[in-house]
Structure formats: structure tokens, C-alpha cells
Design a protein around this motif. Structure first.
Motif, PDB file in Angstrom:
ATOM      1  N   LEU A  48       5.099  10.324   2.834  1.00  0.00           N
ATOM      2  CA  LEU A  48       5.686   9.492   1.782  1.00  0.00           C
ATOM      3  C   LEU A  48       5.064   9.875   0.450  1.00  0.00           C
ATOM      4  O   LEU A  48       3.862  10.120   0.382  1.00  0.00           O
ATOM      5  CB  LEU A  48       5.415   8.017   2.071  1.00  0.00           C
ATOM      6  CG  LEU A  48       6.256   7.380   3.162  1.00  0.00           C
ATOM      7  CD1 LEU A  48       5.768   5.959   3.419  1.00  0.00           C
ATOM      8  CD2 LEU A  48       7.728   7.361   2.776  1.00  0.00           C
ATOM      9  N   ARG A  91       6.839   5.189  -5.841  1.00  0.00           N
ATOM     10  CA  ARG A  91       8.029   4.547  -5.273  1.00  0.00           C
ATOM     11  C   ARG A  91       9.265   4.873  -6.092  1.00  0.00           C
ATOM     12  O   ARG A  91      10.360   4.419  -5.786  1.00  0.00           O
ATOM     13  CB  ARG A  91       7.801   3.044  -5.180  1.00  0.00           C
ATOM     14  CG  ARG A  91       6.887   2.695  -4.020  1.00  0.00           C
ATOM     15  CD  ARG A  91       6.311   1.291  -4.177  1.00  0.00           C
ATOM     16  NE  ARG A  91       5.504   0.945  -3.022  1.00  0.00           N
ATOM     17  CZ  ARG A  91       4.295   1.429  -2.772  1.00  0.00           C
ATOM     18  NH1 ARG A  91       3.750   2.296  -3.604  1.00  0.00           N
ATOM     19  NH2 ARG A  91       3.629   1.064  -1.692  1.00  0.00           N
ATOM     20  N   TRP A 143       8.626  -1.432   1.648  1.00  0.00           N
ATOM     21  CA  TRP A 143       7.693  -0.565   0.923  1.00  0.00           C
ATOM     22  C   TRP A 143       8.205  -0.291  -0.486  1.00  0.00           C
ATOM     23  O   TRP A 143       7.448  -0.303  -1.457  1.00  0.00           O
ATOM     24  CB  TRP A 143       7.523   0.741   1.713  1.00  0.00           C
ATOM     25  CG  TRP A 143       6.490   1.668   1.184  1.00  0.00           C
ATOM     26  CD1 TRP A 143       5.132   1.544   1.311  1.00  0.00           C
ATOM     27  CD2 TRP A 143       6.712   2.875   0.447  1.00  0.00           C
ATOM     28  NE1 TRP A 143       4.508   2.592   0.693  1.00  0.00           N
ATOM     29  CE2 TRP A 143       5.450   3.426   0.156  1.00  0.00           C
ATOM     30  CE3 TRP A 143       7.857   3.536   0.005  1.00  0.00           C
ATOM     31  CZ2 TRP A 143       5.289   4.619  -0.556  1.00  0.00           C
ATOM     32  CZ3 TRP A 143       7.708   4.720  -0.696  1.00  0.00           C
ATOM     33  CH2 TRP A 143       6.437   5.257  -0.971  1.00  0.00           C
ATOM     34  N   LEU A 144       9.523  -0.050  -0.610  1.00  0.00           N
ATOM     35  CA  LEU A 144      10.102   0.329  -1.904  1.00  0.00           C
ATOM     36  C   LEU A 144      10.355  -0.870  -2.811  1.00  0.00           C
ATOM     37  O   LEU A 144      10.144  -0.789  -4.017  1.00  0.00           O
ATOM     38  CB  LEU A 144      11.433   1.069  -1.680  1.00  0.00           C
ATOM     39  CG  LEU A 144      11.310   2.469  -1.081  1.00  0.00           C
ATOM     40  CD1 LEU A 144      12.637   2.911  -0.479  1.00  0.00           C
ATOM     41  CD2 LEU A 144      10.849   3.458  -2.143  1.00  0.00           C
ATOM     42  N   CYS A 196       5.677  -0.959   8.015  1.00  0.00           N
ATOM     43  CA  CYS A 196       6.691  -1.803   7.373  1.00  0.00           C
ATOM     44  C   CYS A 196       7.976  -1.002   7.279  1.00  0.00           C
ATOM     45  O   CYS A 196       8.023   0.171   7.669  1.00  0.00           O
ATOM     46  CB  CYS A 196       6.227  -2.266   6.001  1.00  0.00           C
ATOM     47  SG  CYS A 196       5.941  -0.932   4.823  1.00  0.00           S
ATOM     48  N   SER A 197       9.021  -1.617   6.758  1.00  0.00           N
ATOM     49  CA  SER A 197      10.273  -0.895   6.541  1.00  0.00           C
ATOM     50  C   SER A 197      10.195  -0.156   5.214  1.00  0.00           C
ATOM     51  O   SER A 197       9.374  -0.491   4.349  1.00  0.00           O
ATOM     52  CB  SER A 197      11.442  -1.882   6.518  1.00  0.00           C
ATOM     53  OG  SER A 197      11.304  -2.757   5.412  1.00  0.00           O
ATOM     54  N   ALA A 198      11.057   0.857   5.050  1.00  0.00           N
ATOM     55  CA  ALA A 198      11.129   1.554   3.763  1.00  0.00           C
ATOM     56  C   ALA A 198      11.570   0.567   2.680  1.00  0.00           C
ATOM     57  O   ALA A 198      11.086   0.614   1.553  1.00  0.00           O
ATOM     58  CB  ALA A 198      12.110   2.718   3.849  1.00  0.00           C
ATOM     59  N   GLU A 208       5.341  -3.997  -0.108  1.00  0.00           N
ATOM     60  CA  GLU A 208       4.538  -4.020   1.126  1.00  0.00           C
ATOM     61  C   GLU A 208       3.677  -2.767   1.202  1.00  0.00           C
ATOM     62  O   GLU A 208       4.122  -1.677   0.879  1.00  0.00           O
ATOM     63  CB  GLU A 208       5.453  -4.108   2.356  1.00  0.00           C
ATOM     64  CG  GLU A 208       6.017  -5.506   2.540  1.00  0.00           C
ATOM     65  CD  GLU A 208       6.833  -5.636   3.810  1.00  0.00           C
ATOM     66  OE1 GLU A 208       6.378  -5.124   4.854  1.00  0.00           O
ATOM     67  OE2 GLU A 208       7.920  -6.222   3.746  1.00  0.00           O
ATOM     68  N   ARG A 209       2.457  -2.939   1.627  1.00  0.00           N
ATOM     69  CA  ARG A 209       1.518  -1.822   1.686  1.00  0.00           C
ATOM     70  C   ARG A 209       1.070  -1.577   3.126  1.00  0.00           C
ATOM     71  O   ARG A 209       0.156  -2.246   3.609  1.00  0.00           O
ATOM     72  CB  ARG A 209       0.279  -2.108   0.821  1.00  0.00           C
ATOM     73  CG  ARG A 209       0.580  -2.353  -0.639  1.00  0.00           C
ATOM     74  CD  ARG A 209       0.860  -1.044  -1.370  1.00  0.00           C
ATOM     75  NE  ARG A 209       1.002  -1.269  -2.802  1.00  0.00           N
ATOM     76  CZ  ARG A 209       2.146  -1.640  -3.387  1.00  0.00           C
ATOM     77  NH1 ARG A 209       3.228  -1.846  -2.660  1.00  0.00           N
ATOM     78  NH2 ARG A 209       2.211  -1.804  -4.692  1.00  0.00           N
ATOM     79  N   ARG A 210       1.752  -0.701   3.806  1.00  0.00           N
ATOM     80  CA  ARG A 210       1.341  -0.292   5.153  1.00  0.00           C
ATOM     81  C   ARG A 210       1.310   1.221   5.166  1.00  0.00           C
ATOM     82  O   ARG A 210       2.065   1.858   4.432  1.00  0.00           O
ATOM     83  CB  ARG A 210       2.335  -0.801   6.207  1.00  0.00           C
ATOM     84  CG  ARG A 210       2.483  -2.312   6.286  1.00  0.00           C
ATOM     85  CD  ARG A 210       1.312  -2.961   6.992  1.00  0.00           C
ATOM     86  NE  ARG A 210       1.565  -4.393   7.214  1.00  0.00           N
ATOM     87  CZ  ARG A 210       1.774  -4.920   8.412  1.00  0.00           C
ATOM     88  NH1 ARG A 210       1.772  -4.170   9.486  1.00  0.00           N
ATOM     89  NH2 ARG A 210       2.001  -6.210   8.529  1.00  0.00           N
ATOM     90  N   VAL A 252       5.834   3.908   7.670  1.00  0.00           N
ATOM     91  CA  VAL A 252       7.165   3.324   7.513  1.00  0.00           C
ATOM     92  C   VAL A 252       7.988   3.733   8.742  1.00  0.00           C
ATOM     93  O   VAL A 252       7.979   4.902   9.122  1.00  0.00           O
ATOM     94  CB  VAL A 252       7.823   3.834   6.210  1.00  0.00           C
ATOM     95  CG1 VAL A 252       9.325   3.673   6.243  1.00  0.00           C
ATOM     96  CG2 VAL A 252       7.234   3.110   4.996  1.00  0.00           C
TER      97      VAL A 252
END
Ligand SMILES: [Zn+2]
Length: 249
Positions: free
Chosen positions: A180, A184, A44-45, A39-41, A49-51, A54
Motif C-alpha cells: 500500500l 491515501r 483505510w481510505l 481493515c477494508s480499503a 482506519e489504521r491497520r 487491507v
């Protein structure tokens, strides 16, 4: 952290070390898909989104739209594109219309500074002005929130985080290698540079979060930063271009 992609020959004026062949990029996306996708940052932030991975792109090259965007869509993945408003639409760079199309398809368009000037070369007032202008210009041009800053060349002047916050940014994506963080709430996030020197073995290790492989990259980055500090940016860039030219001949 990706930069430009190419299909066949690297276009003149583009850094060959940071220009990845499209086929290799697609192979890497297949590896990322195997561990659960990306996913994108921004996603995610801010969107929960949980992948496990990033993906980000710096510089807003034309190839981001032409080659990276369709490959990401095909794989059901999203990424952040860190762009310089001062370069958008210039030869070799994506246009506003292309970036809007990417944004409408779920890609995150974020700030790489107003132009590609190293932030360490700006005084505090100029820095504040440029970072603010970059955020507002991209938000107006794309129509979505800009909360992330990736400093050009990974150069981070003292006090950058505080100034970036004052300018409306919530996170800084550095060029310092690392995994990462679990939280967050961390303001400065690490990234791993994907260059042509990264083979499938190392890429595989990185997306699996293998600590020894990432630690090795941190040590390499640390010693490079030391050399840059001693030589200064312009002498370092000259030495680097000479070394690259030597490797090609
Ligand atoms: Zn850049």
C-alpha cells in the motif's frame, strides 16, 4: 485479494486456483491478527482506519457470505467485497440480502464492474455506462457509498482512471502486486492475489511487507501480463485452463 473460499471439495465451476480452503483462510487471519489486524480499503481510505493489512474479496461468491464473513467477524476484521450487480443472487453468488447484512456489520460492498466482462473489451461509451450503472445499482441495493472499483481480471483499459472518476469512483484497486502507498491520495492501489499456491511462508512475508518477496511477485505478474498481451485474453484463458487440468491429473 481473495476470491472464493471452500469447505472441503471445491464446488464445480469454481476456479480451484483461486478457491482457498476455509481452514487455510482462518490460519491466515490468525497471522494477520499477530501483525495488528486488517481493515477494508474503504475504511483505510475514507474512515482513517489504521491497520497494517487491507483485505479484499472479488466476485461476490456465495462463500464470501457463508465462510469469509463469519470468520472476519470472529477476528474483529473488515474487508471490501467487490461484486457484480449482474451476478448478485445467481446460483453460487451472494444475494442482496446477504450483502446488506454484511454491509450492516461493517463490511464494505464495492464495484467489480456491472458484470464480469473484462473492461478492456468495452468501448468508451459502454464502459462509462456500465461503471456508472454498477455504482448506482450497488449503492441503491446496499444503501452505502461505492467509491472503489476493482476491474474484473485486473484488466485496465487506457484511460480507465479518468472514466472511473467521471462515474463517481475515487480509487481503482488493481491486480498489480505491491505494498500500500504511504499516501491515501493515490488513485490506483496494488493488491496481492492470495491463491492456493501461496504458502504460509510467503503469506507471512507479504503481510510483513517484505520487499524482496513482493518484488518477486511483481516480476512474475509482469511476465504473465506480457504473455497475456501476446496471446490475447481468450487464448491465454484456454492455455491456463489446460495447464490447470494438467496439474490436477
Ligand atoms: Zn473477478
Amino acid at each position: 485479494m481473495y476470491h472464493a473460499l471452500s469447505r472441503g471439495q471445491v464446488p464445480p465451476g469454481q476456479d480451484p486456483h483461486y478457491t482457498l480452503d476455509e481452514a487455510r483462510f482462518r490460519e491466515q487471519l490468525r497471522l494477520v491478527a499477530e501483525v495488528g489486524g486488517a481493515c477494508s480499503a474503504y475504511g483505510w481510505l475514507h474512515d482513517g482506519e489504521r491497520r497494517p493489512v487491507v483485505l479484499t474479496f472479488d466476485d461476490g461468491h456465495a462463500s464470501n457470505y457463508r465462510l469469509a464473513f463469519p470468520a472476519l467477524v470472529e477476528h474483529g476484521m473488515r474487508a471490501d467485497f467487490f461484486v457484480n450487480p449482474g451476478n448478485i443472487g445467481k446460483p453460487g453468488f451472494a444475494t442482496w440480502a446477504q450483502l446488506r447484512e454484511m454491509g450492516a456489520a461493517g463490511m464494505s460492498i464495492q464495484s467489480h464492474g456491472y458484470d464480469h466482462v473484462y473492461l478492456t473489451s468495452l468501448g468508451r461509451d459502454a464502459l462509462r455506462e456500465r461503471l456508472h450503472a454498477a455504482r448506482i445499482t450497488i449503492e441503491d441495493g446496499i444503501g452505502s457509498a461505492v467509491t472503489l472499483l476493482a476491474p474484473p481480471g485486473g484488466r485496465m483499459p487506457t484511460g480507465l482512471v479518468g472514466i472511473a472518476r467521471q462515474c463517481g469512483y475515487r480509487h481503482v484497486l488493481s491486480s498489480r502486486p505491491g505494498r500500500l502507498p504511504a499516501s491515501r491520495g493515490t488513485t490506483v492501489l496494488p493488491r496481492l492475489a492470495i491463491t492456493t499456491a501461496i504458502d504460509a511462508h510467503r503469506f507471512h512475508a507479504w503481510i510483513h511487507g517484505q520487499r524482496t518477496s513482493i518484488l518477486r511477485e511483481q516480476l512474475r505478474y509482469g511476465s504473465l501480463s506480457l504473455v497475456k498481451g501476446i496471446l490475447g485474453d481468450s487464448r491465454y484463458e484456454r492455455a491456463r485452463m489446460l495447464a490447470l487440468a494438467g496439474r490436477r491429473s
